[in-house]
Write an enzyme that holds these catalytic residues in place. Structure first.
Site, short mmCIF file in Angstrom:
data_model
loop_
_atom_site.label_atom_id
_atom_site.label_comp_id
_atom_site.label_asym_id
_atom_site.label_seq_id
_atom_site.Cartn_x
_atom_site.Cartn_y
_atom_site.Cartn_z
N SER A 146 41.54 -12.02 -0.11
CA SER A 146 40.23 -12.15 0.53
C SER A 146 39.68 -13.54 0.26
O SER A 146 40.19 -14.26 -0.60
CB SER A 146 39.30 -11.09 -0.10
OG SER A 146 37.95 -11.40 0.11
N TYR A 159 34.59 -6.09 -6.33
CA TYR A 159 35.49 -6.44 -5.21
C TYR A 159 36.16 -7.79 -5.48
O TYR A 159 37.38 -7.93 -5.35
CB TYR A 159 34.69 -6.49 -3.91
CG TYR A 159 35.51 -6.77 -2.67
CD1 TYR A 159 36.23 -5.75 -2.05
CD2 TYR A 159 35.55 -8.04 -2.11
CE1 TYR A 159 36.98 -6.00 -0.91
CE2 TYR A 159 36.29 -8.31 -0.96
CZ TYR A 159 37.01 -7.28 -0.36
OH TYR A 159 37.74 -7.52 0.77
N1 LIG Z 1 37.50 -7.30 7.37
C1 LIG Z 1 37.52 -8.44 6.71
O1 LIG Z 1 36.88 -9.41 7.11
C2 LIG Z 1 38.34 -8.57 5.46
C3 LIG Z 1 38.30 -9.81 4.80
C4 LIG Z 1 39.07 -9.98 3.65
C5 LIG Z 1 39.85 -8.94 3.17
N2 LIG Z 1 39.85 -7.75 3.83
C6 LIG Z 1 40.72 -6.69 3.27
O2 LIG Z 1 41.48 -6.12 4.30
C7 LIG Z 1 41.79 -4.78 3.97
C8 LIG Z 1 41.37 -3.89 5.15
O3 LIG Z 1 39.95 -4.00 5.30
P1 LIG Z 1 39.21 -3.66 6.68
O4 LIG Z 1 38.23 -4.72 6.90
O5 LIG Z 1 40.21 -3.32 7.70
O6 LIG Z 1 38.40 -2.36 6.20
P2 LIG Z 1 38.13 -0.95 6.91
O7 LIG Z 1 38.05 -1.10 8.38
O8 LIG Z 1 36.96 -0.40 6.18
O9 LIG Z 1 39.43 -0.13 6.54
C9 LIG Z 1 39.68 0.30 5.22
C10 LIG Z 1 40.85 1.23 5.25
O10 LIG Z 1 41.09 1.70 3.91
C11 LIG Z 1 41.26 3.10 3.96
N3 LIG Z 1 40.84 3.71 2.71
C12 LIG Z 1 39.67 3.52 2.03
N4 LIG Z 1 39.63 4.32 0.97
C13 LIG Z 1 40.79 5.03 0.96
C14 LIG Z 1 41.32 6.04 0.11
N5 LIG Z 1 40.66 6.48 -0.99
N6 LIG Z 1 42.52 6.58 0.41
C15 LIG Z 1 43.20 6.16 1.51
N7 LIG Z 1 42.75 5.21 2.34
C16 LIG Z 1 41.56 4.66 2.06
C17 LIG Z 1 40.38 3.55 5.10
O11 LIG Z 1 40.85 4.78 5.62
P3 LIG Z 1 40.09 6.21 5.47
O12 LIG Z 1 38.62 5.94 5.43
O13 LIG Z 1 40.55 6.96 6.68
O14 LIG Z 1 40.63 6.76 4.20
C18 LIG Z 1 40.61 2.46 6.11
O15 LIG Z 1 41.77 2.71 6.87
C19 LIG Z 1 41.02 -4.47 2.69
O16 LIG Z 1 41.88 -4.60 1.59
C20 LIG Z 1 39.97 -5.55 2.64
O17 LIG Z 1 39.56 -5.84 1.33
C21 LIG Z 1 39.12 -7.54 4.95
#
Ligand SMILES: NC(=O)c1ccc[n+]([C@@H]2O[C@H](COP(=O)([O-])OP(=O)(O)OC[C@H]3O[C@@H](n4cnc5c(N)ncnc54)[C@H](OP(=O)(O)O)[C@@H]3O)[C@@H](O)[C@H]2O)c1
Length: 254
Positions: A146, A159
């Site tokens: 991130s 985080y």
């Molecule tokens: N979006 C950004 O700008 C950004 C930037 C930097 C890094 N990231 C990283 O990218 C990754 C994906 O983030 P995103 O933005 O796509 O977030 P998101 O849309 O909120 O997706 C998060 C995913 O994690 C799953 N999850 C959460 N808790 C869980 C649990 N206890 N068991 C199983 N699955 C779980 C959720 O599925 P369920 O709710 O169905 O369980 C969902 O599929 C993360 O590691 C995040 O830190 C994102």
């Protein structure tokens, strides 16, 4: 190994497991890998969202609805994931949470939940899936870093700690397993609109400030991740391991 350049990115015959496939960047990665020819097993808690991902995605897909907070059951999960298409060659650890607790309000429970899901699960799930990759002499693991791997943001105590540590975990995993053909890298996205970043994008001024901080001048679009993800999951990265590839439009370059 001889192949045309297109073959460098071809995942035909590979099996991939993607955590967080029900939403956001994990869902996008799961689609991309399936489009590149892999058979993909998505993991997340929400069964309906996983089914929607499957119905929107061409190719061989399967899903396992599982709460990754159950760390003691990750080897059971590895078995369930391997049941459908065989043991995964590729693991993408995209599941993650960001509780955005201000420093003075961080609770032990919030800390543990965040460090567990964002840091411990990518390691222990990898540890459960590595033996089969090792047997085949080929594997790819992609963790999610991130901007907070190197930058501080408000409410980012647990985080940020998890995302800084994932960079070092990625290097340690690479040191342990790359000699067996298993390359381990991390993708570090900038700001992409997902459920996780809704709070940022719901505030247009904040979103604009973040866009202005990049070299390219905009926030990320889902498709910006496709090439980097494919690179890190394929033969194209055969001599690249232990790295964090920032896909942030140059945010961390300025
Ligand atoms: N979006 C950004 O700008 C950004 C930037 C930097 C890094 N990231 C990283 O990218 C990754 C994906 O983030 P995103 O933005 O796509 O977030 P998101 O849309 O909120 O997706 C998060 C995913 O994690 C799953 N999850 C959460 N808790 C869980 C649990 N206890 N068991 C199983 N699955 C779980 C959720 O599925 P369920 O709710 O169905 O369980 C969902 O599929 C993360 O590691 C995040 O830190 C994102």
């Amino acid at each position: 190994m001889e192949h045309g350049f297109a073959g460098l990115f071809d995942l035909t015959g590979k099996v991939a497991c993607v955590t967080g496939a029900s939403s956001g960047l994990g869902r996008r990665a799961a689609e991309t890998l399936a489009r590149a020819g892999a058979q993909v097993v998505g993991v997340a808690r929400r069964k309906d969202a996983l089914e929607k991902w499957q119905s929107d995605t061409a190719g061989d897909t399967a899903s396992v609805a599982f709460d990754l907070a159950q760390r003691g059951r990750l080897s059971e999960l590895a078995g369930a994931v391997s049941d459908r298409f065989g043991a995964p060659d590729i693991l993408v650890n995209a599941a993650g949470i960001n509780p955005r607790e201000p420093a003075d309000a961080v609770t032990p429970e919030g800390w543990d939940r965040t460090l567990d899901l964002n840091l411990a699960v990518p390691f222990f799930l990898s540890q459960a899936l590595v033996p089969a990759m090792r047997e085949k002499g080929w594997g790819r693991i992609v963790n999610f870093a991130s901007l907070q791997t190197t930058r501080a943001f408000p409410g980012g105590v647990s985080y940020g700690a998890s995302k800084a540590a994932i960079a070092q975990l990625t290097r340690s995993m690479a040191e342990s397993w790359s000699r067996y053909g298993i390359n381990v890298n991390a993708i570090g996205p900038g700001f992409f609109r997902t459920e996780l970043t809704a709070a940022v994008f719901d505030d247009p001024q904040r979103a604009e400030r973040n866009a202005a901080q990049t070299c390219i001048g905009r926030n990320g679009e889902a498709e910006d991740l496709d090439g980097p993800m494919l690179f890190l999951c394929s033969d194209a990265c055969r001599y690249v391991t232990g790295q964090v590839l920032m896909v942030d439009g140059g945010f961390t370059a300025k």
